[in-house]
Design a protein around this motif. Structure first.
Motif, PDB file in Angstrom:
ATOM      1  N   GLY A  52     -34.050  -7.955 -33.452  1.00 15.47           N
ATOM      2  CA  GLY A  52     -33.750  -6.605 -33.918  1.00 15.47           C
ATOM      3  C   GLY A  52     -34.995  -5.725 -33.878  1.00 15.47           C
ATOM      4  N   GLY A  53     -34.814  -4.465 -34.239  1.00 10.21           N
ATOM      5  CA  GLY A  53     -35.947  -3.547 -34.271  1.00 10.21           C
ATOM      6  C   GLY A  53     -35.498  -2.105 -34.231  1.00 10.21           C
ATOM      7  N   SER A  54     -36.454  -1.235 -33.934  1.00 13.23           N
ATOM      8  CA  SER A  54     -36.194   0.204 -33.879  1.00 13.23           C
ATOM      9  C   SER A  54     -36.455   0.725 -32.485  1.00 13.23           C
ATOM     10  N   VAL A  55     -35.532   1.510 -31.973  1.00 10.59           N
ATOM     11  CA  VAL A  55     -35.676   2.106 -30.651  1.00 10.59           C
ATOM     12  C   VAL A  55     -35.143   3.529 -30.689  1.00 10.59           C
ATOM     13  N   GLN A  56     -35.497   4.286 -29.692  1.00 11.09           N
ATOM     14  CA  GLN A  56     -34.925   5.619 -29.536  1.00 11.09           C
ATOM     15  C   GLN A  56     -33.609   5.521 -28.774  1.00 11.09           C
ATOM     16  N   ALA A  57     -32.793   6.526 -28.944  1.00 12.23           N
ATOM     17  CA  ALA A  57     -31.517   6.569 -28.235  1.00 12.23           C
ATOM     18  C   ALA A  57     -31.748   6.411 -26.735  1.00 12.23           C
ATOM     19  N   GLY A  58     -30.903   5.600 -26.130  1.00  9.78           N
ATOM     20  CA  GLY A  58     -31.045   5.302 -24.714  1.00  9.78           C
ATOM     21  C   GLY A  58     -31.826   4.047 -24.431  1.00  9.78           C
ATOM     22  N   SER A  79     -33.132  -0.093 -25.236  1.00  8.57           N
ATOM     23  CA  SER A  79     -32.469  -1.400 -25.174  1.00  8.57           C
ATOM     24  C   SER A  79     -33.100  -2.370 -26.159  1.00  8.57           C
ATOM     25  N   LEU A  80     -32.284  -3.295 -26.609  1.00  4.34           N
ATOM     26  CA  LEU A  80     -32.733  -4.414 -27.424  1.00  4.34           C
ATOM     27  C   LEU A  80     -31.923  -5.642 -27.038  1.00  4.34           C
ATOM     28  N   ARG A  81     -32.512  -6.798 -27.257  1.00  2.00           N
ATOM     29  CA  ARG A  81     -31.807  -8.053 -27.004  1.00  2.00           C
ATOM     30  C   ARG A  81     -31.868  -8.910 -28.253  1.00  2.00           C
ATOM     31  N   LEU A  82     -30.706  -9.265 -28.750  1.00  2.00           N
ATOM     32  CA  LEU A  82     -30.605 -10.137 -29.911  1.00  2.00           C
ATOM     33  C   LEU A  82     -30.359 -11.572 -29.449  1.00  2.00           C
ATOM     34  N   SER A  83     -30.936 -12.522 -30.177  1.00  2.00           N
ATOM     35  CA  SER A  83     -30.729 -13.939 -29.901  1.00  2.00           C
ATOM     36  C   SER A  83     -30.311 -14.655 -31.182  1.00  2.00           C
ATOM     37  N   VAL A 120     -18.712  -0.312 -27.572  1.00  2.00           N
ATOM     38  CA  VAL A 120     -19.879  -0.884 -26.903  1.00  2.00           C
ATOM     39  C   VAL A 120     -19.578  -1.348 -25.486  1.00  2.00           C
ATOM     40  N   GLU A 121     -18.332  -1.261 -25.066  1.00  2.31           N
ATOM     41  CA  GLU A 121     -17.978  -1.696 -23.707  1.00  2.31           C
ATOM     42  C   GLU A 121     -18.797  -0.938 -22.672  1.00  2.31           C
ATOM     43  N   GLY A 122     -19.326  -1.693 -21.719  1.00  2.00           N
ATOM     44  CA  GLY A 122     -20.140  -1.084 -20.672  1.00  2.00           C
ATOM     45  C   GLY A 122     -21.596  -0.922 -21.045  1.00  2.00           C
ATOM     46  N   ARG A 123     -21.927  -1.111 -22.308  1.00  2.00           N
ATOM     47  CA  ARG A 123     -23.321  -0.969 -22.752  1.00  2.00           C
ATOM     48  C   ARG A 123     -23.912  -2.298 -23.241  1.00  2.00           C
ATOM     49  N   PHE A 124     -23.099  -3.101 -23.860  1.00  2.00           N
ATOM     50  CA  PHE A 124     -23.558  -4.385 -24.402  1.00  2.00           C
ATOM     51  C   PHE A 124     -23.029  -5.523 -23.541  1.00  2.00           C
ATOM     52  N   THR A 125     -23.817  -6.592 -23.444  1.00  2.00           N
ATOM     53  CA  THR A 125     -23.399  -7.785 -22.721  1.00  2.00           C
ATOM     54  C   THR A 125     -23.723  -9.015 -23.559  1.00  2.00           C
ATOM     55  N   ILE A 126     -22.711  -9.833 -23.766  1.00  2.00           N
ATOM     56  CA  ILE A 126     -22.910 -11.069 -24.512  1.00  2.00           C
ATOM     57  C   ILE A 126     -23.008 -12.227 -23.520  1.00  2.00           C
ATOM     58  N   SER A 127     -23.874 -13.176 -23.828  1.00  2.00           N
ATOM     59  CA  SER A 127     -23.988 -14.367 -22.998  1.00  2.00           C
ATOM     60  C   SER A 127     -24.287 -15.564 -23.894  1.00  2.00           C
ATOM     61  N   GLN A 128     -24.027 -16.730 -23.344  1.00  2.00           N
ATOM     62  CA  GLN A 128     -24.113 -17.947 -24.149  1.00  2.00           C
ATOM     63  C   GLN A 128     -24.769 -19.040 -23.333  1.00  2.00           C
ATOM     64  N   ASP A 129     -25.771 -19.677 -23.903  1.00  2.00           N
ATOM     65  CA  ASP A 129     -26.413 -20.827 -23.282  1.00  2.00           C
ATOM     66  C   ASP A 129     -26.028 -22.050 -24.097  1.00  2.00           C
ATOM     67  N   ASN A 130     -25.024 -22.780 -23.624  1.00  2.00           N
ATOM     68  CA  ASN A 130     -24.520 -23.915 -24.401  1.00  2.00           C
ATOM     69  C   ASN A 130     -25.553 -25.024 -24.533  1.00  2.00           C
ATOM     70  N   SER A 163     -28.458   1.340 -23.470  1.00  2.00           N
ATOM     71  CA  SER A 163     -27.986   2.706 -23.757  1.00  2.00           C
ATOM     72  C   SER A 163     -27.628   2.855 -25.230  1.00  2.00           C
ATOM     73  N   LEU A 164     -28.512   2.403 -26.073  1.00  2.00           N
ATOM     74  CA  LEU A 164     -28.237   2.414 -27.506  1.00  2.00           C
ATOM     75  C   LEU A 164     -28.080   3.832 -28.043  1.00  2.00           C
ATOM     76  N   LYS A 165     -27.198   3.956 -29.018  1.00  2.00           N
ATOM     77  CA  LYS A 165     -26.905   5.230 -29.652  1.00  2.00           C
ATOM     78  C   LYS A 165     -27.207   5.143 -31.150  1.00  2.00           C
ATOM     79  N   PRO A 166     -27.444   6.284 -31.782  1.00  2.00           N
ATOM     80  CA  PRO A 166     -27.658   6.240 -33.243  1.00  2.00           C
ATOM     81  C   PRO A 166     -26.505   5.566 -33.993  1.00  2.00           C
ATOM     82  N   ASP A 167     -25.284   5.687 -33.483  1.00  2.00           N
ATOM     83  CA  ASP A 167     -24.132   5.052 -34.139  1.00  2.00           C
ATOM     84  C   ASP A 167     -24.186   3.529 -34.067  1.00  2.00           C
ATOM     85  N   ASP A 168     -25.075   2.974 -33.250  1.00  2.00           N
ATOM     86  CA  ASP A 168     -25.227   1.524 -33.190  1.00  2.00           C
ATOM     87  C   ASP A 168     -26.119   0.998 -34.305  1.00  2.00           C
ATOM     88  N   THR A 169     -26.722   1.897 -35.067  1.00  2.00           N
ATOM     89  CA  THR A 169     -27.587   1.487 -36.163  1.00  2.00           C
ATOM     90  C   THR A 169     -26.796   0.695 -37.205  1.00  2.00           C
TER      91      THR A 169
END
Length: 131
Positions: free
Chosen positions: A9-15, A17-21, A63-73, A84-90
């Motif tokens: 997690g973290g702080s970014v400006q609109a537009g 990207s962040l990657r959560l694990s 979030v369709e088209g902006r977020f991608t989920i993936s899984q490493d089993n 393409s993060l937006k303030p509403d994603d906060t």
């Protein structure tokens, strides 16, 4: 008892990207359904995205088209790439897996994410998007 450890997690400006694990340990199912919820102040817990070995990934409409989920089993890890993060994603983002015998994550987990007893939850990570 399953343990879910999140990072990214973290702080970014609109537009930006962040990657959560999220890495899961101590879970009896080798390939559990995994996903991400979020909760912003004053809103209910929302399923953002989920993935499992036997179904297509789910994304909430916003979030369709902006977020991608993936899984490493092999690593029992799920990722959420957020572009393409937006303030509403906060929100605080929570990783989750369903507790047996449940096999999938529900779309609405109620007023408070971690109060929903049919999931195991991560500790939560704050995502803040500024305009």
């Amino acid at each position: 008892q399953a343990q879910l450890v999140e990072s990214g997690g973290g702080s970014v400006q609109a537009g930006g990207s962040l990657r959560l694990s999220c890495t899961v340990s101590g879970f009896p199912n080798d390939e559990p359904a995994m996903g991400w919820y979020r909760q912003a102040p004053g809103t209910e817990c929302e399923l953002v995205s989920s993935v499992s070995s036997d179904s297509r990934p789910y994304y909430t409409t916003s979030v369709e088209g902006r977020f991608t989920i993936s899984q490493d089993n092999a690593k029992n890890t799920v990722y959420l790439q957020m572009n393409s993060l937006k303030p509403d994603d906060t929100a605080v983002y929570y990783c989750a897996v369903p507790k047996p015998p449940f096999l999938s994550l529900v779309a609405g987990a109620g007023a408070f994410c971690t109060a929903y007893e049919h999931n195991y939850w991560g500790q939560g990570t704050q995502v803040t998007v500024s305009s």
